[in-house]
Design a protein around this motif. Structure first.
Motif, PDB file in Angstrom:
ATOM      1  N   GLN A 367      47.820 112.790  99.351  1.00 39.42           N
ATOM      2  CA  GLN A 367      49.059 112.284  99.978  1.00 39.42           C
ATOM      3  C   GLN A 367      48.715 111.358 101.143  1.00 39.42           C
ATOM      4  O   GLN A 367      49.283 110.271 101.284  1.00 39.42           O
ATOM      5  N   THR A 368      47.739 111.761 101.966  1.00 38.51           N
ATOM      6  CA  THR A 368      47.345 110.939 103.127  1.00 38.51           C
ATOM      7  C   THR A 368      46.779 109.591 102.672  1.00 38.51           C
ATOM      8  O   THR A 368      47.153 108.535 103.185  1.00 38.51           O
ATOM      9  N   CYS A 369      45.882 109.626 101.673  1.00 40.68           N
ATOM     10  CA  CYS A 369      45.243 108.377 101.227  1.00 40.68           C
ATOM     11  C   CYS A 369      46.241 107.472 100.511  1.00 40.68           C
ATOM     12  O   CYS A 369      46.239 106.250 100.702  1.00 40.68           O
ATOM     13  N   LEU A 370      47.119 108.075  99.685  1.00 41.22           N
ATOM     14  CA  LEU A 370      48.042 107.249  98.899  1.00 41.22           C
ATOM     15  C   LEU A 370      49.039 106.525  99.793  1.00 41.22           C
ATOM     16  O   LEU A 370      49.403 105.374  99.540  1.00 41.22           O
ATOM     17  N   LYS A 371      49.456 107.188 100.862  1.00 42.73           N
ATOM     18  CA  LYS A 371      50.443 106.563 101.777  1.00 42.73           C
ATOM     19  C   LYS A 371      49.876 105.272 102.323  1.00 42.73           C
ATOM     20  O   LYS A 371      50.493 104.213 102.334  1.00 42.73           O
ATOM     21  N   ARG A 372      48.581 105.272 102.722  1.00 46.74           N
ATOM     22  CA  ARG A 372      47.934 104.055 103.251  1.00 46.74           C
ATOM     23  C   ARG A 372      47.580 103.109 102.104  1.00 46.74           C
ATOM     24  O   ARG A 372      47.735 101.896 102.200  1.00 46.74           O
ATOM     25  N   MET A 373      47.133 103.692 100.974  1.00 49.53           N
ATOM     26  CA  MET A 373      46.626 102.848  99.866  1.00 49.53           C
ATOM     27  C   MET A 373      47.721 101.987  99.261  1.00 49.53           C
ATOM     28  O   MET A 373      47.478 100.832  98.867  1.00 49.53           O
ATOM     29  N   TRP A 374      48.947 102.500  99.192  1.00 53.92           N
ATOM     30  CA  TRP A 374      50.017 101.676  98.620  1.00 53.92           C
ATOM     31  C   TRP A 374      50.381 100.525  99.554  1.00 53.92           C
ATOM     32  O   TRP A 374      50.767  99.440  99.103  1.00 53.92           O
ATOM     33  N   LEU A 375      50.152 100.692 100.867  1.00 54.12           N
ATOM     34  CA  LEU A 375      50.347  99.553 101.784  1.00 54.12           C
ATOM     35  C   LEU A 375      49.228  98.533 101.577  1.00 54.12           C
ATOM     36  O   LEU A 375      49.440  97.317 101.644  1.00 54.12           O
ATOM     37  N   VAL A 376      48.033  99.029 101.262  1.00 54.64           N
ATOM     38  CA  VAL A 376      46.909  98.126 100.978  1.00 54.64           C
ATOM     39  C   VAL A 376      47.135  97.409  99.644  1.00 54.64           C
ATOM     40  O   VAL A 376      46.909  96.193  99.526  1.00 54.64           O
ATOM     41  N   GLN A 377      47.650  98.137  98.648  1.00 55.65           N
ATOM     42  CA  GLN A 377      47.961  97.504  97.352  1.00 55.65           C
ATOM     43  C   GLN A 377      49.025  96.414  97.549  1.00 55.65           C
ATOM     44  O   GLN A 377      48.925  95.323  96.985  1.00 55.65           O
ATOM     45  N   ARG A 378      49.995  96.724  98.409  1.00 55.99           N
ATOM     46  CA  ARG A 378      51.080  95.757  98.677  1.00 55.99           C
ATOM     47  C   ARG A 378      50.501  94.485  99.300  1.00 55.99           C
ATOM     48  O   ARG A 378      50.781  93.365  98.873  1.00 55.99           O
ATOM     49  N   PHE A 379      49.648  94.650 100.304  1.00 59.88           N
ATOM     50  CA  PHE A 379      49.066  93.480 101.002  1.00 59.88           C
ATOM     51  C   PHE A 379      48.164  92.681 100.056  1.00 59.88           C
ATOM     52  O   PHE A 379      48.283  91.465  99.917  1.00 59.88           O
ATOM     53  N   SER A 380      47.267  93.401  99.381  1.00 62.45           N
ATOM     54  CA  SER A 380      46.293  92.712  98.522  1.00 62.45           C
ATOM     55  C   SER A 380      46.974  92.012  97.348  1.00 62.45           C
ATOM     56  O   SER A 380      46.686  90.850  97.041  1.00 62.45           O
ATOM     57  N   GLY A 381      47.912  92.714  96.699  1.00 61.00           N
ATOM     58  CA  GLY A 381      48.587  92.120  95.542  1.00 61.00           C
ATOM     59  C   GLY A 381      49.507  90.976  95.944  1.00 61.00           C
ATOM     60  O   GLY A 381      49.534  89.926  95.284  1.00 61.00           O
ATOM     61  N   GLY A 382      50.192  91.151  97.072  1.00 63.28           N
ATOM     62  CA  GLY A 382      51.110  90.102  97.526  1.00 63.28           C
ATOM     63  C   GLY A 382      50.375  88.850  97.953  1.00 63.28           C
ATOM     64  O   GLY A 382      50.733  87.727  97.589  1.00 63.28           O
ATOM     65  N   LEU A 383      49.266  89.054  98.673  1.00 69.12           N
ATOM     66  CA  LEU A 383      48.470  87.902  99.130  1.00 69.12           C
ATOM     67  C   LEU A 383      47.859  87.177  97.932  1.00 69.12           C
ATOM     68  O   LEU A 383      47.870  85.943  97.832  1.00 69.12           O
TER      69      LEU A 383
END
Ligand code: FAS
Ligand code: PHB
Length: 429
Positions: A367-383
């Motif tokens: 839960q802790t990792c996924l909360k941060r990882m989906w923000l990273v997926q959002r940044f990386s995929g959007g960029l």
């Protein structure tokens, strides 16, 4: 710092009263025939940056681990991959006594220069975040530092040894199955951590009824080259124009890492040196800024682009960290850094378990990792979507991408959002 860390680890390891709680009344590990341990506290699959960092962190806390790695040590150390470390990753390496060479060999970065519309548009992320930097310090240097630290500590690392099966993750005694000299062997653990990358086996040990995955495959790849040429400026440069994405990164004052957007299944042999340099000048040179420097190309390869996420990142006594759990396109330089963030959370959780018999952080790892990882997926995929040209892009889509670039580089809010993500989001304790 490094000496202190090692002194503390030696004290804990030698002083029985300091040894951490194992899950049974036997301290330490039993040895099978051939002098190799067949019992440990944490069994780690894979000696990439995630596996090595976790093993090093646990060692400093007096927690025992064994790494089993499919490839040979030289192969692991020779892989050329990521190039940029987030602020938090550098702090993490310093905290575990491995910041020395970053200070001497690494190149601190304060800004990225985006080039589009024939102009340079610089985002100073150091200023926007009140002093957070990024560092050019290639992944193979991180792996070399970690490998040296583990060897100095006499770590149990088994190379050229693929883990064939993982069993018992729903019990208190998961087992790693591998072969040694052709004979089947078992490593009995308290916990197993899959640090075996995207193509490893650990993710498959989670029951299909439990594991959910989702991904996005991009319709382009990166042709990456290493060139014996001084970087044209001492900052990372991104070309985001109509001709397709390009990047100038840095490996040293005399070696440049360069990327060109290409077809996903591109054959590097279709790209002569002349064609490469011509495209790089086309996509990166702008009036008023030094042109890209040419030089002898020493390495050429194509990387495909995908976003991938598996959930959960744990099941029973199995935990996934790094590329075993997620993949991001290299655009945002988040692959290696996300692996380190997972390990930071897991290292703390395992320490809480063994030191304080606190299972809460372990229970919340995914839960802790996924909360941060989906923000990273959002940044990386959007960029990645914003700066690359998709062949199917409509005129409207292309204009929207240009508006996104204008907003990101031309407004305080856009610059801050890029800067917070690029230098690294906080890792929850
Ligand atoms: P790794 O894949 O590094 O390590 C996994 C290890 O597990 C490997 O050594 C493998 O041999 C081993 N293994 C696999 N199966 C096993 C088994 N059954 N038994 C035992 N061992 C097993 N990231 C960026 O941030 N920026 C970049 O520019 C960038 N470029 C990249 C270019 C390429 C070509 C690739 C492939 C990746 C790139 N990445 C980049 C991402 C990369 O840096 C990863 O995020 C990083 O290596 C993740 O580290 P680990 O999770 O440790 O996985
Ligand atoms: C790299 O040097 O490999 C690199 C630099 C910056 C990025 C991505 C990759 O955003």
């Amino acid at each position: 710092m490094a000496r202190d860390a090692r002194r503390v680890a030696r004290q804990r390891a030698s002083d029985p009263s300091q040894r951490l709680r194992a899950d049974d009344d036997r301290h330490g590990a039993d040895h099978a025939a051939g002098g190799r341990m067949n019992r440990t506290q944490v069994g780690i699959v894979g000696a990439g940056p995630a596996g090595l960092m976790l093993s090093h962190m646990l060692h400093l806390e007096g927690i025992e681990s064994v790494i089993i790695e499919r490839a040979g040590r030289e192969h692991v150390q020779g892989r050329l991959r990521a190039g940029v470390l987030e602020h938090g990753t550098v702090e993490m390496l310093r905290e575990v006594g491995l910041g020395g060479r970053i200070a001497s060999v690494g190149l601190e970065q304060h800004a990225i220069d985006f080039r589009f519309g024939g102009e340079s548009h610089r985002i100073d992320f150091h200023e926007a975040t009140g002093g957070r930097s990024a560092w050019v310090y290639p992944q193979h240097e991180v792996v070399a530092d970690l490998m040296a630290a583990r060897l100095r500590a006499g770590a149990e690392m088994r190379f050229d040894t693929p883990v064939e099966r993982i069993e018992g993750i729903d019990t208190a005694r998961p087992v790693l199955h591998y072969a040694q000299d052709g004979a089947p062997r078992e490593l009995h653990c308290d916990f197993v951590v899959g640090c075996d990358g995207f193509r490893g086996i650990s993710r498959g040990a989670i029951p299909p009824s439990v594991l959910k995955t989702c991904d996005r495959v991009y319709p382009f790849g990166w042709l990456g080259i290493l060139a014996e040429a001084a970087p044209s400026t001492n900052e990372v440069v991104w070309g985001c124009d109509e001709g397709g994405f390009a990047m100038q990164s840095i490996r040293s004052p005399s070696v440049t890492r360069l990327y060109l957007q290409c077809e996903p299944d591109e054959n590097p042999d279709n790209w002569s040196d002349d064609r490469i340099w011509s495209e790089l000048h086309q996509r990166l040179d702008v009036p008023g800024m030094p042109p890209i420097n040419e030089g002898r190309i020493t390495q050429k390869g194509v990387t495909a682009m995908r976003s991938f996420q598996s959930e959960p990142m744990q099941h029973g006594r199995l935990f996934l960290a790094g590329d075993a759990a997620h993949i991001v396109p290299p655009t945002g330089a988040k692959g290696l850094n996300s692996a380190m963030a997972d390990v930071k959370v897991l290292g703390r959780a395992l320490t809480a378990y063994y030191r304080r018999a606190d299972e809460g952080l372990l229970a919340r790892y995914s839960q802790t990792c996924l909360k941060r990882m989906w923000l990273v997926q959002r940044f990386s995929g959007g960029l990645c979507t914003m700066v690359h040209r998709f062949s199917g892009d409509s005129v409207f889509a292309r204009r929207l991408k240009r508006a996104d670039l204008d907003y990101m580089t031309g407004t305080p809010a856009g610059r801050l959002q890029f800067s917070e993500n690029f230098t690294g989001l906080p890792v929850e304790a």
